[in-house]
Design an enzyme around this catalytic site. Structure first.
Site, PDB file in Angstrom:
ATOM      1  N   ASN A  55      -2.296   4.242  -3.297  1.00 25.51           N
ATOM      2  CA  ASN A  55      -3.085   5.255  -2.483  1.00 25.51           C
ATOM      3  C   ASN A  55      -2.497   6.498  -2.243  1.00 25.51           C
ATOM      4  O   ASN A  55      -3.032   7.584  -2.033  1.00 25.51           O
ATOM      5  CB  ASN A  55      -3.403   4.439  -1.111  1.00 25.51           C
ATOM      6  CG  ASN A  55      -3.822   5.616  -0.104  1.00 25.51           C
ATOM      7  OD1 ASN A  55      -4.935   5.822  -0.076  1.00 25.51           O
ATOM      8  ND2 ASN A  55      -2.912   5.776   0.937  1.00 25.51           N
TER       9      ASN A  55
ATOM     10  N   LYS B 196      10.182   7.947  10.610  1.00 19.93           N
ATOM     11  CA  LYS B 196       9.451   8.806  11.531  1.00 19.93           C
ATOM     12  C   LYS B 196       8.189   8.318  12.056  1.00 19.93           C
ATOM     13  O   LYS B 196       7.642   9.003  12.591  1.00 19.93           O
ATOM     14  CB  LYS B 196       9.379  10.078  10.882  1.00 19.93           C
ATOM     15  CG  LYS B 196      10.704  10.909  10.310  1.00 19.93           C
ATOM     16  CD  LYS B 196      10.445  12.145   9.656  1.00 19.93           C
ATOM     17  CE  LYS B 196      11.804  12.841   9.520  1.00 19.93           C
ATOM     18  NZ  LYS B 196      11.414  14.139   8.811  1.00 19.93           N
TER      19      LYS B 196
ATOM     20  N   THR C 218      -9.759  12.423   7.178  1.00 23.84           N
ATOM     21  CA  THR C 218      -8.249  11.997   7.482  1.00 23.84           C
ATOM     22  C   THR C 218      -7.643  13.391   7.516  1.00 23.84           C
ATOM     23  O   THR C 218      -8.002  14.526   7.436  1.00 23.84           O
ATOM     24  CB  THR C 218      -7.914  11.415   5.939  1.00 23.84           C
ATOM     25  OG1 THR C 218      -7.922  12.277   4.727  1.00 23.84           O
ATOM     26  CG2 THR C 218      -8.620  10.239   5.829  1.00 23.84           C
TER      27      THR C 218
ATOM     28  N   ASP D 290       9.158   7.077  -2.164  1.00 24.88           N
ATOM     29  CA  ASP D 290       8.665   8.307  -2.736  1.00 24.88           C
ATOM     30  C   ASP D 290       8.102   8.199  -4.236  1.00 24.88           C
ATOM     31  O   ASP D 290       8.691   7.961  -5.143  1.00 24.88           O
ATOM     32  CB  ASP D 290       9.725   9.479  -2.796  1.00 24.88           C
ATOM     33  CG  ASP D 290       9.117  10.908  -3.212  1.00 24.88           C
ATOM     34  OD1 ASP D 290       8.167  11.027  -3.845  1.00 24.88           O
ATOM     35  OD2 ASP D 290       9.871  12.137  -2.912  1.00 24.88           O
TER      36      ASP D 290
ATOM     37  N   TYR E  64      -6.858  18.868  -8.948  1.00 24.12           N
ATOM     38  CA  TYR E  64      -7.050  17.812  -8.172  1.00 24.12           C
ATOM     39  C   TYR E  64      -7.833  16.880  -8.986  1.00 24.12           C
ATOM     40  O   TYR E  64      -7.761  15.608  -9.152  1.00 24.12           O
ATOM     41  CB  TYR E  64      -7.210  17.923  -7.086  1.00 24.12           C
ATOM     42  CG  TYR E  64      -7.672  16.529  -5.887  1.00 24.12           C
ATOM     43  CD1 TYR E  64      -6.634  16.041  -5.578  1.00 24.12           C
ATOM     44  CD2 TYR E  64      -9.125  16.136  -5.579  1.00 24.12           C
ATOM     45  CE1 TYR E  64      -6.959  14.875  -4.556  1.00 24.12           C
ATOM     46  CE2 TYR E  64      -9.037  15.156  -4.850  1.00 24.12           C
ATOM     47  CZ  TYR E  64      -8.137  14.397  -4.433  1.00 24.12           C
ATOM     48  OH  TYR E  64      -8.177  12.975  -3.973  1.00 24.12           O
TER      49      TYR E  64
ATOM     50  N   LYS F 151      -6.801  13.108 -10.654  1.00 22.98           N
ATOM     51  CA  LYS F 151      -7.586  11.887 -10.163  1.00 22.98           C
ATOM     52  C   LYS F 151      -8.265  11.342 -11.483  1.00 22.98           C
ATOM     53  O   LYS F 151      -8.413  10.267 -11.817  1.00 22.98           O
ATOM     54  CB  LYS F 151      -8.425  12.010  -9.021  1.00 22.98           C
ATOM     55  CG  LYS F 151      -7.483  12.402  -7.732  1.00 22.98           C
ATOM     56  CD  LYS F 151      -6.840  11.096  -7.376  1.00 22.98           C
ATOM     57  CE  LYS F 151      -6.186  11.177  -6.077  1.00 22.98           C
ATOM     58  NZ  LYS F 151      -5.579   9.955  -5.694  1.00 22.98           N
TER      59      LYS F 151
ATOM     60  N   THR G 276       3.880   1.917   2.528  1.00 20.79           N
ATOM     61  CA  THR G 276       5.114   2.977   2.175  1.00 20.79           C
ATOM     62  C   THR G 276       5.035   4.177   2.759  1.00 20.79           C
ATOM     63  O   THR G 276       3.907   4.713   3.128  1.00 20.79           O
ATOM     64  CB  THR G 276       5.416   2.986   0.613  1.00 20.79           C
ATOM     65  OG1 THR G 276       4.440   3.945   0.186  1.00 20.79           O
ATOM     66  CG2 THR G 276       4.956   1.740  -0.087  1.00 20.79           C
TER      67      THR G 276
ATOM     68  N   ILE H  34       0.814  -1.078   0.205  1.00 15.77           N
ATOM     69  CA  ILE H  34       0.009   0.057  -0.102  1.00 15.77           C
ATOM     70  C   ILE H  34       0.886   1.377   0.043  1.00 15.77           C
ATOM     71  O   ILE H  34       1.613   1.507   0.984  1.00 15.77           O
ATOM     72  CB  ILE H  34      -0.871   0.091   1.083  1.00 15.77           C
ATOM     73  CG1 ILE H  34      -1.717  -1.205   1.438  1.00 15.77           C
ATOM     74  CG2 ILE H  34      -1.874   1.327   1.422  1.00 15.77           C
ATOM     75  CD1 ILE H  34      -2.532  -1.318   2.781  1.00 15.77           C
TER      76      ILE H  34
END
Length: 267
Positions: free
Chosen positions: A77, A38, A177, A50, A142, A146, A32, A7
């Site tokens: 994702n 961190k 989120t 990345d 955006y 998408k 990932t 994911i």
């Protein structure tokens, strides 16, 4: 044998919820993060990746395959939001958004397809957005990034069916989120021609995210898709009106639908 799942963007938000849900169901899950060192509270291992860096993607994918010997499910994702009047968004930010939301997932798919062909099986789930189905004011970039991923998925799934590989899109609506805090906001500029309209729309968008659905709904939806032998081309996950907005766009004349959106955003 437990299926192996990768994911991208698995350290927070929807990706983390999906990973935790699948981990609890017995899947071997890898997430990932750009900086996995961190993150201290992940219940599944995180590998450095990345999506804007092709070498980073290849290294992460190879690490998962070397560790587990296979790769059954990939969930694209990782993504970032972006808002602003198109006229005032720096071109560098537009390119960065497409690098993350569009070109990144393409590189991930290119990296995992050889292994899935070798296995003669595999499932790729691209997380897009209900915003991908319509051009939304002050979310133009955006919606475009998408939406482009939605179309790429439609084409690629036909190309790889011969290898036993399935690809599908899952378009979420608003979920609670941290995407709003991580996205690029073009500043609301004093004396800008868009100052009032953009400021009001930005405030409304943030409210929608804060009041969004529980990300676990996305996790449950993804789990159900994984169980299917032949996934559909598109899935939508969100409250009724968000999903119904896509139906309305298909059914109504363009200008009527545009008027509905402008009324909704008080433009």
């Amino acid at each position: 044998m437990s299926k192996v799942v990768l994911i991208t963007g698995g350290s927070s938000g929807i990706g983390k919820s999906i990973g935790e849900f699948l981990h609890a169901k017995g899947f071997v899950v890898y997430g990932t993060s750009r900086n996995p060192e961190k993150v201290s509270n992940s219940v599944f291992p995180l590998v450095a990746l990345d999506v804007r860096n092709a070498d980073s993607i290849k290294t992460a994918v190879n690490k998962v395959i070397e560790t587990s010997g296979r790769l059954d499910i990939v969930i694209n994702n990782a993504g970032v939001g972006i808002t602003g009047p198109l006229e005032e968004i720096p071109i560098e930010e537009i390119k960065n958004n497409f690098e993350t939301n569009f070109f990144g997932p393409i590189e991930v798919m290119k990296a995992v397809l050889p292994q899935m062909r070798k296995q003669k099986s595999g499932l790729i789930i691209n997380i897009t957005s209900i915003a991908a189905y319509m051009g939304l004011p002050y979310r133009s970039v955006y919606s475009a990034s998408k939406g482009a991923l939605e179309l790429i998925t439609e084409a690629l799934r036909m190309e790889v069916k011969q290898f036993g590989i399935e690809i599908t899109n899952v378009a979420p609506g608003d979920f609670a989120t941290n995407i709003a805090s991580g996205r690029y906001h073009a500043p609301v500029l004093k004396d800008s021609a868009y100052e009032k309209a953009y400021g009001n729309t930005l405030a409304a968008m943030n409210e929608h995210v804060d009041a969004g659905s529980n990300p676990n709904e996305m996790a449950e939806a993804v789990f159900k898709i994984i169980q299917k032998d032949k996934p559909k081309v598109h899935y939508k996950v969100g409250v009724f009106m968000q999903k119904f907005s896509i139906v309305l766009k298909r059914a109504l004349p363009d200008k009527v639908y545009e008027k509905i959106l402008m009324n909704y955003y008080k433009l």
